[in-house]
Design a protein around this motif. Structure first.
Motif, PDB file in Angstrom:
ATOM      1  N   ASP A 105       0.847  -1.196   0.000  1.00 30.86           N
ATOM      2  CA  ASP A 105       0.000   0.000   0.000  1.00 30.86           C
ATOM      3  C   ASP A 105       0.883   1.246   0.000  1.00 30.86           C
ATOM      4  O   ASP A 105       0.996   1.953   0.989  1.00 30.86           O
ATOM      5  N   GLN A 106       1.517   1.492  -1.155  1.00 34.48           N
ATOM      6  CA  GLN A 106       2.471   2.614  -1.192  1.00 34.48           C
ATOM      7  C   GLN A 106       1.777   3.962  -1.013  1.00 34.48           C
ATOM      8  O   GLN A 106       2.404   4.935  -0.620  1.00 34.48           O
ATOM      9  N   GLY A 107       0.480   4.003  -1.280  1.00 33.66           N
ATOM     10  CA  GLY A 107      -0.252   5.265  -1.173  1.00 33.66           C
ATOM     11  C   GLY A 107      -0.763   5.576   0.228  1.00 33.66           C
ATOM     12  O   GLY A 107      -1.483   6.552   0.423  1.00 33.66           O
ATOM     13  N   GLU A 108      -0.364   4.752   1.206  1.00 33.60           N
ATOM     14  CA  GLU A 108      -0.773   4.986   2.604  1.00 33.60           C
ATOM     15  C   GLU A 108      -2.279   5.227   2.726  1.00 33.60           C
ATOM     16  O   GLU A 108      -2.724   6.246   3.234  1.00 33.60           O
ATOM     17  N   THR A 109      -3.033   4.239   2.258  1.00 32.09           N
ATOM     18  CA  THR A 109      -4.495   4.378   2.296  1.00 32.09           C
ATOM     19  C   THR A 109      -5.150   3.472   3.336  1.00 32.09           C
ATOM     20  O   THR A 109      -6.222   3.779   3.835  1.00 32.09           O
ATOM     21  N   LYS A 110      -4.494   2.326   3.628  1.00 35.09           N
ATOM     22  CA  LYS A 110      -5.125   1.355   4.537  1.00 35.09           C
ATOM     23  C   LYS A 110      -4.426   1.360   5.877  1.00 35.09           C
ATOM     24  O   LYS A 110      -3.347   0.784   6.036  1.00 35.09           O
ATOM     25  N   ASN A 111      -5.037   2.018   6.839  1.00 35.38           N
ATOM     26  CA  ASN A 111      -4.450   2.106   8.174  1.00 35.38           C
ATOM     27  C   ASN A 111      -4.536   0.756   8.891  1.00 35.38           C
ATOM     28  O   ASN A 111      -5.620   0.233   9.111  1.00 35.38           O
ATOM     29  N   LEU A 112      -3.391   0.207   9.274  1.00 38.65           N
ATOM     30  CA  LEU A 112      -3.350  -1.110   9.902  1.00 38.65           C
ATOM     31  C   LEU A 112      -3.145  -1.017  11.418  1.00 38.65           C
ATOM     32  O   LEU A 112      -2.925  -2.032  12.074  1.00 38.65           O
ATOM     33  N   ALA A 113      -3.178   0.205  11.949  1.00 41.89           N
ATOM     34  CA  ALA A 113      -2.878   0.377  13.381  1.00 41.89           C
ATOM     35  C   ALA A 113      -3.861  -0.380  14.266  1.00 41.89           C
ATOM     36  O   ALA A 113      -3.496  -0.845  15.345  1.00 41.89           O
ATOM     37  N   LYS A 114      -5.074  -0.517  13.781  1.00 43.25           N
ATOM     38  CA  LYS A 114      -6.070  -1.210  14.612  1.00 43.25           C
ATOM     39  C   LYS A 114      -5.985  -2.725  14.432  1.00 43.25           C
ATOM     40  O   LYS A 114      -6.155  -3.489  15.383  1.00 43.25           O
ATOM     41  N   SER A 115      -5.696  -3.163  13.208  1.00 47.29           N
ATOM     42  CA  SER A 115      -5.627  -4.614  12.977  1.00 47.29           C
ATOM     43  C   SER A 115      -4.275  -5.186  13.397  1.00 47.29           C
ATOM     44  O   SER A 115      -4.144  -6.384  13.628  1.00 47.29           O
ATOM     45  N   ASN A 116      -3.270  -4.346  13.492  1.00 40.10           N
ATOM     46  CA  ASN A 116      -1.940  -4.815  13.909  1.00 40.10           C
ATOM     47  C   ASN A 116      -1.370  -3.887  14.985  1.00 40.10           C
ATOM     48  O   ASN A 116      -0.327  -3.247  14.796  1.00 40.10           O
ATOM     49  N   PRO A 117      -2.063  -3.827  16.124  1.00 43.66           N
ATOM     50  CA  PRO A 117      -1.661  -2.866  17.162  1.00 43.66           C
ATOM     51  C   PRO A 117      -0.268  -3.154  17.709  1.00 43.66           C
ATOM     52  O   PRO A 117       0.437  -2.231  18.128  1.00 43.66           O
ATOM     53  N   GLN A 118       0.112  -4.444  17.681  1.00 45.90           N
ATOM     54  CA  GLN A 118       1.428  -4.805  18.222  1.00 45.90           C
ATOM     55  C   GLN A 118       2.555  -4.150  17.416  1.00 45.90           C
ATOM     56  O   GLN A 118       3.489  -3.574  17.974  1.00 45.90           O
ATOM     57  N   MET A 119       2.433  -4.229  16.092  1.00 47.87           N
ATOM     58  CA  MET A 119       3.453  -3.618  15.224  1.00 47.87           C
ATOM     59  C   MET A 119       3.463  -2.103  15.415  1.00 47.87           C
ATOM     60  O   MET A 119       4.526  -1.480  15.505  1.00 47.87           O
TER      61      MET A 119
END
Ligand code: NG6
Ligand code: CA
Length: 513
Positions: A481-495
């Protein structure tokens, strides 16, 4: 002594001189202003929009980086970090410098220039400075000696646009004086209107040859109103149209004079910063209005630098680095048609955001290294940053780096030179103008963004500058996702947590080298 002895002495001398020769190439860093990832042909700009044959040739004959960064998404912090090798957020007062600001780098703070001089380099900066001049608490003495300035912090010679082309005053500085200043017409620079009748972009808007859109409505020079006020110094004032020619002219003079020693030239183009005013001969050379025309003008400058190197027989022993000081912006304060003529041109390429932002578009910018015969042509996906030039170049020149200097600048010279297997940065902190406490953190495929405020500026370069609301912590997988569109902070809180902790640890450590 027998033949073997002579041979061994001969080989040692040969090797020694080859080593000396190879380790001290001339270096020219060409830094564009506000140029985005997608603003040149070799990074995806379409020929129907604009052509950049000279920059494209550098990339074709050299190494083009796909993860080349500047350290901040505005000018002053990137330039501060390039020269000192320190992350700008570590130092207060490194945000966009005002016209009357003192020298941000004071004598005593080690710079790339200081250290290259120790290696026997002649050093110069020609073009936009925007790092302040003069003493702390005093600022520039426009009618006297502009000290401290580049001369006091590592540059043997300088020929400058002292602030920015949209900030007063529009004069050249050569070494520590305003060039062509007539003492009968002293230069006054300030941030208050000097008299009731002083014409400004507000009172005399109908006389302007380029109208402003926000800010930029104070003193008028060359039919363009600027940030800040000034009077006097008329004989010293330049025409915006002539800046690019001047940088090339002065560079050619200086290179010819200094070619016997290894030299380091910081060619700091003002293009494509606003007001974007191409020389008459570049008008209409792109389909993008003046914003494109000044890219063509900058491309011409790059071609001129290569021409000079070739004519002087220096091309085989000169490393040219092409980079930018921050990502792109459409409307940065003047109605110059940038937005209206953008068409399908994507100034930040596939990336989100641009100037002022910590999204990739703010700092991931064109980055090319060129050294014929030394660098094998190719493309590198390694992460490198303008902040790394200091340690890389100085180490390559054989000068030890003081422990407490260049504290965030890494030696990635092998990567710059395209050596097989050489590894770039493991991580990089990206900042905006500073002060807002926003950080981007790139580590491998991951990108963490930490916004201290709930708003971010200029998410879309093709639209008017705006503030958009953002989450405090966002996480993106740049590989997918080079365009920084899909925020994964909630699905991958550990990372997200891990990266945030690592970012904080680097900030707290006070250094990263
Ligand atoms: C902003 C200016 C912008 C530009 C920028 C510095 C306004 C409204 N905007 O404050 O036009 O000058 O500073 O740009 O005045 S930089 O590339 O030098 O960092
Ligand atoms: Ca800039």
């Amino acid at each position: 002594m027998n033949l073997k002895h002579y041979l061994s002495i001969f080989c040692t001398v040969l090797l020694g001189s080859t080593y000396l020769f190879a380790s001290k190439p001339n270096v020219i860093v060409i830094m564009a202003d506000d140029m985005g990832y997608g603003d040149v042909g070799c990074y995806g700009a379409k020929p129907k929009n604009l052509k950049t044959p000279n920059i494209d040739r550098l990339a074709k004959e050299g190494l083009r980086f796909t993860s080349g960064y500047c350290s901040a998404s505005t000018c002053t912090p990137t330039r501060y970090s390039f020269l000192t090798g320190n992350y700008a957020f570590r130092r207060k007062g490194t945000g966009i410098a005002p016209p009357n600001g003192p020298s941000i780098i004071q004598p005593g703070e080690t710079t790339i220039g200081d250290l290259l001089k120790k290696a026997g380099y002649k050093t110069a900066v020609i073009g936009k400075w925007h790092l302040g001049l003069g003493e702390i608490g005093k600022g520039p003495d426009w009618n006297g000696q502009l000290k401290p300035g580049p001369k006091e912090i590592g540059f043997d010679y300088n020929f400058l646009l002292p602030t920015t082309n949209d900030r007063v005053p529009q004069v050249y500085v050569e070494n520590d004086r305003v060039l062509n200043l007539d003492s009968n017409d002293p230069l006054w620079v300030g941030n208050k209107k000097p008299s009731a009748e002083h014409p400004t972009g507000k009172t005399h808007r109908e006389t302007l040859k380029m109208d402003w859109s926000h800010g930029h409505n104070s003193t008028i020079h060359n039919g363009i109103s600027r940030i800040g006020f000034y009077t006097g110094g008329h004989a010293a004032r330049f025409r915006d149209e002539d800046l690019a020619d001047k940088w090339v002219e002065k560079s050619e003079e200086w290179i010819k004079k200094n070619k016997k020693d290894p030299f380091f030239l910081f060619f700091a183009s003002h293009d494509l910063h606003v007001p974007r005013i191409p020389h008459e001969r570049f008008r209409g050379t792109s389909a993008l209005s003046y914003r494109g025309d000044v890219i063509v003008q900058l491309d011409w400058c790059v071609g001129e630098i290569v021409r000079i190197l070739k004519e002087q027989g220096l091309d085989k022993n000169t490393l040219v680095v092409f980079c930018s000081d921050n990502g792109p912006v459409g409307d940065d304060g003047y109605q110059d048609g940038a937005l209206e003529y953008m068409g399908d041109h994507k100034p930040a390429g596939p990336y989100k955001g641009g100037k002022y932002s910590i999204f990739e578009g703010g700092t991931r910018t064109p980055f090319i290294t060129w050294w014929p015969g030394k660098i094998k042509p190719g493309v590198s996906d390694e992460v490198v940053c303008t902040i790394d030039l200091a340690t890389s170049l100085v180490t390559h020149a054989g000068v030890p780096i003081p422990q407490d200097s260049l504290i965030d600048s890494l030696n990635v010279m092998d990567v710059f030179l395209g050596q097989k297997g050489a590894k770039g940065r493991e991580h990089l902190i990206q900042q905006d103008n500073g002060g807002r406490g926003n950080f981007g953190f790139r580590k491998g495929k991951w990108k963490l963004l930490r916004h201290a405020k709930k708003s971010a500026r200029n998410i879309k370069v093709e639209e008017k500058l705006a503030t958009t609301s953002v989450d405090a912590i966002t996480l993106f997988n740049l590989e997918k996702d080079q365009g920084e569109t899909k925020n994964l902070a909630k699905s991958n809180p550990q990372m997200a947590e891990e990266l945030n902790a690592e970012l904080q640890a680097i900030i707290d450590a006070g250094r990263s080298r």
